[in-house]
Design a protein around this motif. Structure first.
Motif, PDB file in Angstrom:
ATOM      1  N   ARG A 197       0.821  -1.215   0.000  1.00 16.21           N
ATOM      2  CA  ARG A 197       0.000   0.000   0.000  1.00 16.21           C
ATOM      3  C   ARG A 197       0.858   1.269   0.000  1.00 16.21           C
ATOM      4  N   PRO A 198       1.758   1.406  -0.967  1.00 12.15           N
ATOM      5  CA  PRO A 198       2.687   2.548  -0.955  1.00 12.15           C
ATOM      6  C   PRO A 198       2.010   3.898  -1.116  1.00 12.15           C
ATOM      7  N   ALA A 199       0.957   3.968  -1.925  1.00 20.74           N
ATOM      8  CA  ALA A 199       0.288   5.257  -2.131  1.00 20.74           C
ATOM      9  C   ALA A 199      -0.405   5.719  -0.857  1.00 20.74           C
ATOM     10  N   HIS A 200      -0.910   4.783  -0.077  1.00 23.48           N
ATOM     11  CA  HIS A 200      -1.562   5.120   1.193  1.00 23.48           C
ATOM     12  C   HIS A 200      -0.594   5.882   2.097  1.00 23.48           C
ATOM     13  N   ILE A 201       0.684   5.558   1.968  1.00 23.61           N
ATOM     14  CA  ILE A 201       1.705   6.188   2.803  1.00 23.61           C
ATOM     15  C   ILE A 201       2.201   7.488   2.181  1.00 23.61           C
ATOM     16  N   MET A 202       2.370   7.511   0.862  1.00 23.05           N
ATOM     17  CA  MET A 202       3.089   8.602   0.209  1.00 23.05           C
ATOM     18  C   MET A 202       2.209   9.650  -0.466  1.00 23.05           C
ATOM     19  N   PHE A 203       1.059   9.257  -1.011  1.00 27.89           N
ATOM     20  CA  PHE A 203       0.253  10.204  -1.787  1.00 27.89           C
ATOM     21  C   PHE A 203      -0.382  11.255  -0.873  1.00 27.89           C
ATOM     22  N   PRO A 204      -0.537  12.486  -1.359  1.00 28.53           N
ATOM     23  CA  PRO A 204      -1.288  13.485  -0.599  1.00 28.53           C
ATOM     24  C   PRO A 204      -2.714  12.993  -0.349  1.00 28.53           C
ATOM     25  N   GLU A 205      -3.276  13.385   0.764  1.00 31.47           N
ATOM     26  CA  GLU A 205      -4.615  12.913   1.137  1.00 31.47           C
ATOM     27  C   GLU A 205      -5.665  13.452   0.170  1.00 31.47           C
ATOM     28  N   ASP A 206      -6.602  12.556  -0.216  1.00 28.40           N
ATOM     29  CA  ASP A 206      -7.757  12.971  -1.018  1.00 28.40           C
ATOM     30  C   ASP A 206      -8.876  13.346  -0.047  1.00 28.40           C
ATOM     31  N   ALA A 207      -9.065  14.625   0.142  1.00 22.76           N
ATOM     32  CA  ALA A 207      -9.972  15.096   1.191  1.00 22.76           C
ATOM     33  C   ALA A 207     -11.431  15.109   0.764  1.00 22.76           C
ATOM     34  N   GLY A 208     -11.703  15.149  -0.532  1.00 24.80           N
ATOM     35  CA  GLY A 208     -13.085  15.259  -0.973  1.00 24.80           C
ATOM     36  C   GLY A 208     -13.572  16.694  -0.916  1.00 24.80           C
ATOM     37  N   ALA A 209     -14.776  16.916  -1.433  1.00 27.03           N
ATOM     38  CA  ALA A 209     -15.354  18.254  -1.476  1.00 27.03           C
ATOM     39  C   ALA A 209     -16.312  18.447  -0.304  1.00 27.03           C
ATOM     40  N   PRO A 210     -16.588  19.695   0.065  1.00 28.47           N
ATOM     41  CA  PRO A 210     -17.606  19.937   1.096  1.00 28.47           C
ATOM     42  C   PRO A 210     -18.928  19.274   0.712  1.00 28.47           C
ATOM     43  N   ARG A 211     -19.564  18.627   1.679  1.00 28.21           N
ATOM     44  CA  ARG A 211     -20.838  17.928   1.525  1.00 28.21           C
ATOM     45  C   ARG A 211     -20.702  16.612   0.764  1.00 28.21           C
ATOM     46  N   ASN A 212     -19.518  16.315   0.241  1.00 29.46           N
ATOM     47  CA  ASN A 212     -19.326  15.047  -0.437  1.00 29.46           C
ATOM     48  C   ASN A 212     -18.379  14.191   0.401  1.00 29.46           C
ATOM     49  N   PRO A 213     -18.848  13.099   0.977  1.00 31.03           N
ATOM     50  CA  PRO A 213     -17.997  12.330   1.887  1.00 31.03           C
ATOM     51  C   PRO A 213     -16.963  11.456   1.202  1.00 31.03           C
ATOM     52  N   PHE A 214     -16.981  11.400  -0.134  1.00 34.87           N
ATOM     53  CA  PHE A 214     -16.152  10.428  -0.833  1.00 34.87           C
ATOM     54  C   PHE A 214     -14.842  11.043  -1.330  1.00 34.87           C
ATOM     55  N   GLU A 215     -13.763  10.297  -1.177  1.00 36.70           N
ATOM     56  CA  GLU A 215     -12.440  10.807  -1.505  1.00 36.70           C
ATOM     57  C   GLU A 215     -12.167  10.832  -3.006  1.00 36.70           C
TER      58      GLU A 215
END
Length: 541
Positions: A67-85
């Motif tokens: 799971r290298p991207a889980h460690i290294m990639f910037p976080e996908d925060a999602g948009a306001p009101r949208n809970p999905f990354e």
């Protein structure tokens, strides 16, 4: 380690985005291109793979489970009101992502060629020497088909094969091996624009584009599995089985029977209901995630029927640790389905996964729980607090040593009262369960602060505990519409933004209702829809 400048130099004709290699391709050679006009198509954009999607892709391509991207990639925060990354409207390009993608690609490629077992499993031939171009070509064609999610053309193969020539140049300090060439090719593929992004081009028909078979395979795979298409799905695309809704749905049914469907189903619910990151002990987190996954599997994939059983189930799958934690009698020595009895629990809202979500100030927050119910389960946006209000401070009462209920009384007055009247009464109906899902009768360390567990959900009425709340939500109607909205957002990677899209969501809601609220059939109805197979680059307004 080969530099990315070397890779870009050799594959310069493929460059489509700064820092990445490749050019999105809509229709692969030989695809059926029958036009089919429709009055409305959904707007789309370039969708970057999330960290979870990239990690799943690397696992499929190379057997890498780190799971290298889980460690290294910037976080996908999602948009306001949208809970999905996976909201592509927030996936803006950044140097941080470019650098992380380059580092991960190089690291994954290096570890792959150093692993003899994985080389044997994923290399389709045995190289005769460091310059075996025929073996490398075999690898590029087979690996590239899955990596780029389409067959490679001759030009694609030749450009990637060109990396072998660069890698085989003589150097003063060492003579590169076949493995060095292979690492460079893998590193390049893992940074290819077509791997990192899903760009849907299709065939233009009026204002819309008809997606190609391989684009449909990709869209289906990421929606139902959270990863790229496997060989069987790519074969379906090559055979033309995805263009028409009937065969497409049959392929989707097969995909839902695959274990990868449960992983994606769990990911959807974890992000929607807020339990994708749980601040509990790993032992409890593992037990709770197994509990929720078992209920999802039973309700959606195994038994089918009404999705409301997810909220109204009168038993749950727990091990002795979790049974003791919840206070549910059990004589089982391992995980088993046990009845809730008279505990006040029913369904997923009673599980530790859900009850741990949106905790604040080292405890449950009636306000945050109310927001969770209103926004995630009823799709009712709650405005943010005024700028002058510090929402990071707990409510303060004038009393010397107030109980929690007294402290939250301050929310009943002032500019914030209107919103808190929508949220706090809902959250207080869940107060009998702490932020780990454990039942309690009083505030922590304060036996004099008795918790009544009484709550109210607006016009839907009073309730006590998650079981009664679930029944109100199911009976009230808002949950039905909101479930379909959330599925739309997850499938298409953004919020609904036009009247046409809202009409589309309403048509799916009606099918969901008339189909007995079968969640699996809702997914299939979305896949069978004309909108799933077409895109447009501009909104209908």
């Amino acid at each position: 380690m080969w530099s990315r400048s070397t890779i870009v130099m050799v594959l310069a004709p493929l460059t489509a985005c700064t820092g990445f290699i490749g050019e999105p391709s809509g229709t692969a050679p030989g695809e059926d291109e029958r036009p089919l006009a429709i009055p409305f198509a959904l707007e789309t954009g370039a969708r970057r793979l999330t960290a979870a999607e990239y990690d799943a892709t690397v696992e499929d391509l190379l057997g890498d489970t780190t799971r290298p991207a889980h460690i290294m990639f910037p976080e996908d925060a999602g948009a306001p009101r949208n809970p999905f990354e996976n909201d592509y409207t927030t996936q803006l390009g950044s140097s941080a992502f470019v650098e992380a993608a380059a580092f991960v690609a190089a690291d994954v490629a290096k570890r792959f060629v150093q692993d003899a077992a994985r080389l044997d499993a994923y290399l389709p031939c045995v190289p005769s020497g460091r310059s075996d171009a025929a073996c490398m070509r075999q690898f590029i064609e087979s690996f590239g088909r899955k990596a780029l999610r389409r067959p490679l053309g001759a030009d694609d193969v030749d450009r990637y094969l060109g990396l072998m020539e660069v890698a085989q140049l003589d150097y003063d300090t060492f003579t590169p091996t076949f493995a060095d060439s292979l690492a460079l090719v893998v590193e390049a593929f893992l940074q290819d624009f077509e791997l990192l992004y899903r760009v849907e081009v299709g065939e233009q028909v009026g204002d819309a584009a008809l997606l190609g078979e391989f684009e449909l395979a990709t869209r289906m795979a990421f929606f139902l599995w959270g990863r790229g298409p496997d060989d069987a799905l790519l074969d379906d695309a090559a055979a033309g089985h995805l263009r028409d809704p009937g065969p497409r749905v049959e392929v989707a049914r097969r995909m839902l029977a695959d274990p990868r469907a449960l992983e994606q189903l769990d990911r959807f619910h974890a992000q929607w209901l807020g339990y994708d990151n749980m601040a509990l002990s790993q032992e409890l987190v593992s037990a709770m995630r197994r509990e929720t996954a078992a209920l999802l599997k039973r309700v959606v994939l195994d038994r089918g029927g009404s999705y409301w059983n997810l909220f109204l189930a009168d038993e749950t799958f727990i091990d002795p640790l979790l049974a003791s934690h919840y206070g549910i009698p059990s004589s089982a020595s391992e995980a088993a389905w046990l009845p809730y009895g008279d505990t006040g629990r029913r369904g997923i809202l009673s599980q530790g996964t859900f009850l741990s979500a949106f905790a604040k100030f080292s405890d449950t927050s009636p306000t945050q729980r109310g927001i969770l119910i209103r926004e995630r389960l009823m799709c009712q946006p709650i405005p943010p607090p005024p700028p002058e209000v510090n929402a990071d401070e707990p409510p303060v009462s004038a009393s010397a040593n107030p109980c929690k209920a007294e402290r939250y009384e301050v929310h009943r007055a002032g500019a914030c009262a209107a919103c808190h009247l929508l949220t706090d009464p809902v959250g207080f109906g869940l107060e009998s369960f702490d932020a780990t899902g454990k039942y309690r009768t009083h505030d922590a360390g304060r036996p004099e602060c008795v918790i009544t567990g009484e709550g109210e959900l607006g016009d839907l009425g009073p309730f006590r505990g998650p079981g009664e709340l679930a029944q109100l939500l199911v009976d009230g109607g808002d949950l039905e519409a909101c479930v379909v909205q959330q599925v739309f957002r997850f499938a298409y990677g953004r919020l609904e933004a036009s009247r046409g899209e809202r009409d589309y969501i309403e048509s799916l809601r009606r099918k969901f209702a008339t189909g007995g609220h079968d969640f699996r059939e809702l997914l299939l109805a979305l896949i069978a829809s004309d909108q799933f197979a077409r895109v447009t680059s501009r909104s209908d307004g």
